[in-house]
Write a protein that holds these residues in place. Structure first.
Motif, PDB file in Angstrom:
ATOM      1  N   ALA A 106       3.429  11.977   4.886  1.00 64.01           N
ATOM      2  CA  ALA A 106       4.620  12.710   5.306  1.00 64.01           C
ATOM      3  C   ALA A 106       4.468  14.202   5.031  1.00 64.01           C
ATOM      4  CB  ALA A 106       5.847  12.160   4.575  1.00 64.01           C
ATOM      5  N   LEU A 107       3.893  14.542   3.870  1.00 61.62           N
ATOM      6  CA  LEU A 107       3.765  15.944   3.488  1.00 61.62           C
ATOM      7  C   LEU A 107       3.028  16.738   4.555  1.00 61.62           C
ATOM      8  CD1 LEU A 107       2.993  17.362   0.004  1.00 61.62           C
ATOM      9  CD2 LEU A 107       1.568  18.078   1.915  1.00 61.62           C
ATOM     10  N   SER A 143       0.841  -1.208   0.000  1.00 58.56           N
ATOM     11  CA  SER A 143       0.000   0.000   0.000  1.00 58.56           C
ATOM     12  C   SER A 143       0.874   1.255   0.000  1.00 58.56           C
ATOM     13  CB  SER A 143      -0.927  -0.009   1.217  1.00 58.56           C
ATOM     14  OG  SER A 143      -1.724  -1.179   1.241  1.00 58.56           O
ATOM     15  N   PRO A 144       1.496   1.550  -1.149  1.00 63.97           N
ATOM     16  CA  PRO A 144       2.423   2.688  -1.174  1.00 63.97           C
ATOM     17  C   PRO A 144       1.767   4.036  -1.433  1.00 63.97           C
ATOM     18  CG  PRO A 144       2.445   1.595  -3.296  1.00 63.97           C
ATOM     19  CD  PRO A 144       1.481   0.823  -2.424  1.00 63.97           C
ATOM     20  N   HIS A 145       0.470   4.056  -1.712  1.00 62.26           N
ATOM     21  CA  HIS A 145      -0.181   5.239  -2.278  1.00 62.26           C
ATOM     22  C   HIS A 145      -0.012   6.505  -1.448  1.00 62.26           C
ATOM     23  CE1 HIS A 145      -2.259   1.484  -3.330  1.00 62.26           C
ATOM     24  NE2 HIS A 145      -2.413   2.009  -4.523  1.00 62.26           N
ATOM     25  N   TRP A 146      -0.151   6.381  -0.138  1.00 62.25           N
ATOM     26  CA  TRP A 146      -0.276   7.582   0.689  1.00 62.25           C
ATOM     27  C   TRP A 146       0.900   7.787   1.631  1.00 62.25           C
ATOM     28  CZ3 TRP A 146      -3.669   9.602  -2.152  1.00 62.25           C
ATOM     29  CH2 TRP A 146      -4.725   8.858  -2.685  1.00 62.25           C
ATOM     30  N   GLY A 162       0.220  10.348  -4.898  1.00 62.00           N
ATOM     31  CA  GLY A 162      -0.286  10.673  -3.570  1.00 62.00           C
ATOM     32  C   GLY A 162       0.252  11.992  -3.049  1.00 62.00           C
ATOM     33  N   TRP A 163       1.533  12.243  -3.279  1.00 64.96           N
ATOM     34  CA  TRP A 163       2.140  13.523  -2.876  1.00 64.96           C
ATOM     35  C   TRP A 163       1.460  14.689  -3.594  1.00 64.96           C
ATOM     36  CZ3 TRP A 163       6.340  15.023   0.302  1.00 64.96           C
ATOM     37  CH2 TRP A 163       6.820  16.325   0.105  1.00 64.96           C
ATOM     38  N   ARG A 175      -6.226  13.102   0.553  1.00 67.27           N
ATOM     39  CA  ARG A 175      -7.655  13.210   0.258  1.00 67.27           C
ATOM     40  C   ARG A 175      -8.289  14.213   1.216  1.00 67.27           C
ATOM     41  NH1 ARG A 175      -7.278   6.967   1.033  1.00 67.27           N
ATOM     42  NH2 ARG A 175      -5.639   7.909   2.300  1.00 67.27           N
ATOM     43  N   PRO A 176      -8.070  15.512   0.977  1.00 65.48           N
ATOM     44  CA  PRO A 176      -8.604  16.535   1.877  1.00 65.48           C
ATOM     45  C   PRO A 176     -10.125  16.570   1.825  1.00 65.48           C
ATOM     46  CG  PRO A 176      -7.741  17.543  -0.108  1.00 65.48           C
ATOM     47  CD  PRO A 176      -7.354  16.094  -0.167  1.00 65.48           C
TER      48      PRO A 176
END
Length: 468
Positions: A82-83, A74-77, A109-110, A440-441
């Motif tokens: 981190a951001l 699950s690398p997406h987020w 994702g970033w 996903r704000p």
């Protein structure tokens, strides 16, 4: 809209390394670096669990590196999470263990996490910047991020600034950017003749309805027709919504926004398809020209619809558009709509419910949905429920009054207008994040876009088409 990945830095000097690491990889990583790293990890009880973050200090007080706990599946987020915790500055991804596919998803994702809706108020501190890594197709990542930013911007815009005329303007900007054809029908007589259901839904508004048709791609390419519900604000019409249900109805054009965003991604990536995007842009307002419960409307294909509820207006908009889609000689038809509360009851707000009359197509959607963490769930086109749409005076009613299976009966209604013999996907989506999550704000969201784009890439291939 600027089509580049805005949060990407161009200067690589002094960038702080971001190191994705699993629990299993952590001991070896610490052993290969200064003892300070191991001591700092132990003092902070950092175990590289998914979503965790550890700043490693340098001897001069700056940050030497940032460790990011993650699960490889699950690398997406990882970077998105981190951001939200990083200070402004320039960073770079540093991990030989992350393959190109996983890194691509991290970068998307970033990009999604760096989104800010700043039309009316500027955000606070600037987001961190990321040095572009080698081995990842920057054009592809930027296309995905830009498409989803477009969808969010359109949905987040207040209705006074996102009426049918504004939605048509957004389509026009898109057509100009990618040299696509565009036709906008706003003349009342033309709407009455060819799109009478759309005209009826928007008749009470001071903003006249519009049918938007964007076309791109070679004539000999497989033809994908995208259909979007563009109800720019939904009061419910004469079946007026309660105030608390009306508050978010600026998002009722979310299907149209997703269609325009998906078309943007297709064109930016030059997928080897011919795409036609059909949008019915209306405001369902209240006034002396409002359509009424008990009225009978005639759709573009001649079928008659008795109005049971004026708040079931989106399916009327889609009915005319789906008939038009069939006239375009399509190979595949996909519609998006914020259509029913029943779908939200069935799958909640974070899953895109879909219906499909083609078993292979429905099955093929699962892999890209999982790959992109863009969850979808199939609901049944249960034909025995068709009787719930029976009318005594018309071919059918627009809404079942029974209170059961609302998403299914809405899909069965649409099936009456979808082109026969053509694979068809119908998405009933929330198009809105009700809570903030990494990347996903809270606010407008392009639900199903990544999954469908992946489906089209798998079905038709990547990067070979161009303007018509």
């Amino acid at each position: 809209m600027e089509p580049i990945f805005l949060s990407t830095a161009k200067d690589t000097g002094g960038a702080v390394p971001l190191i994705p690491v699993t629990t299993e990889e952590l001991p070896d990583l610490l052993a290969r670096n200064p003892e300070l790293w191991r001591n700092w990890a132990e003092q902070n009880d950092f175990r590289a669990e998914s979503g965790s973050l550890l700043r490693i200090p340098a001897t001069d007080g700056t940050t030497a590196a940032v460790l990011l706990g993650h699960e490889p599946a699950s690398p997406h987020w990882v970077l998105a999470q981190a951001l939200e915790q990083l200070s402004p500055g320039v960073y770079r991804v540093a991990s030989a263990a992350v393959d190109a596919d996983a890194l691509e998803r991290m970068l998307v994702g970033w990009g999604l996490a760096s989104y800010r809706f700043e039309r009316y108020r500027k955000a606070g501190k600037p987001p961190p910047q990321l040095v572009w890594p080698d081995g990842v197709d920057r054009t592809r990542v930027e296309a995905l991020v830009a498409a989803q930013r477009l969808v969010r911007d359109l949905i987040n815009t207040p209705p006074a600034d996102m009426m049918p005329v504004h939605l048509a303007d957004a389509a026009r900007e898109l057509a100009e950017e990618f040299q696509a054809g565009l036709r906008v029908i706003s003349d009342d007589a033309a709407l009455e003749q060819g799109f009478s259901c759309i005209r009826a839904v928007g008749a009470a508004s001071a903003f006249s309805p519009r049918v938007i048709e964007l076309a791109w791609g070679r004539p000999d390419a497989p033809h994908v027709v995208l259909v979007g519900k563009g109800v720019c604000f939904d009061s419910g019409g004469l079946n007026l919504k309660p105030g608390n249900h009306m508050r978010l109805m600026k998002k009722d054009m979310g299907g149209a926004a997703i269609v325009l965003g998906l078309a943007r991604a297709i064109m930016a990536l030059a997928l080897p398809v011919r795409v036609t995007a059909l949008v019915g842009a209306v405001e369902n307002a209240v006034g002396s020209r409002s359509f009424r419960p008990g009225d009978v409307l005639k759709a573009r294909n001649g079928k008659t619809v008795e109005i049971d509820n004026t708040d079931a207006e989106g399916r009327l908009v889609l009915a005319d558009l789906l008939v038009r889609a069939g006239e375009c000689d399509p190979d595949l038809v996909i519609d998006f709509a914020t259509l029913t509360g029943a779908a939200r009851v069935a799958v909640g707000t974070e899953i895109a419910a879909f219906f499909c009359d083609d078993e292979v197509l429905a099955a093929d959607l699962q892999a890209p949905a999982g790959y992109w963490d863009d969850p979808v769930w199939r609901l049944p086109l249960h034909e025995p429920y068709r009787h719930l749409l029976d009318s005594r005076v018309a071919d059918f009613v627009n809404s079942s009054s029974g209170g059961y299976a609302g998403a299914i009966t809405a899909a069965l209604f649409l099936k009456e207008f979808a082109p026969a013999g053509v694979p068809w996907l119908h998405f009933d989506v929330m198009a809105w994040n009700t809570r903030a999550r990494p990347g996903r704000p809270k606010g407008g969201e392009a639900m199903g876009l990544r999954a469908v784009l992946g489906l089209l890439e798998a079905r038709y291939g990547q990067g070979a088409s161009g303007p018509a």
